[in-house]
Design an enzyme around this catalytic site. Sequence first.
Site: not given
Length: 180
Positions: A64, A66, A112, A122
Amino acid sequence: MSKSPTPEEHEHGPFMRQALEQAALCKPVPSAFCVGCILVARLPDSKTIVLSKGFSRELPGNTHAEANALAKFEGLSSLQLQSLVSPWPWEAIPVVEDLLPFVDVYTTLEPCSVRTSGLPACADTLIRARIRRCIIGVGEPDDFVKCEGAQKMKNAGIEIIWYSGLEQECLDAARRGHDI
């Protein structure tokens, strides 16, 4: 006649737009969002410094935005950190941990709180990093899971700012390649 930017637009707008540029680099897949992220340091008596950028699936695995931006930042050497932050405001040799309390995370989509892949969420990664603030373009829609990332980070003491004005652009970027 165009209206003058608000202080929030002036402070956060350029970085949220950079995050959207990162999201555009993401290869769309039907089972995940396209997200962009920028890590910025705001040091006392210093200009704002972009430390790292990332987007979904940029690094190997189902990664992801981040987590990718943070991993790239955490991988910087002391010499690289010193070149980013010049002059270095501390006497000690630069280390990532010195900067994390000054880091603002700009992300196009709410971090998330649940990962179906088994990787860390994240929100948990940002909490462990002890960042200062998270500026979010739009809340994560319930397309895949119910997200509570912003609330989780807020409960952990991270300041949450919902950036207004680019919600539809952030949502469109996130859902690029989806049949919604």
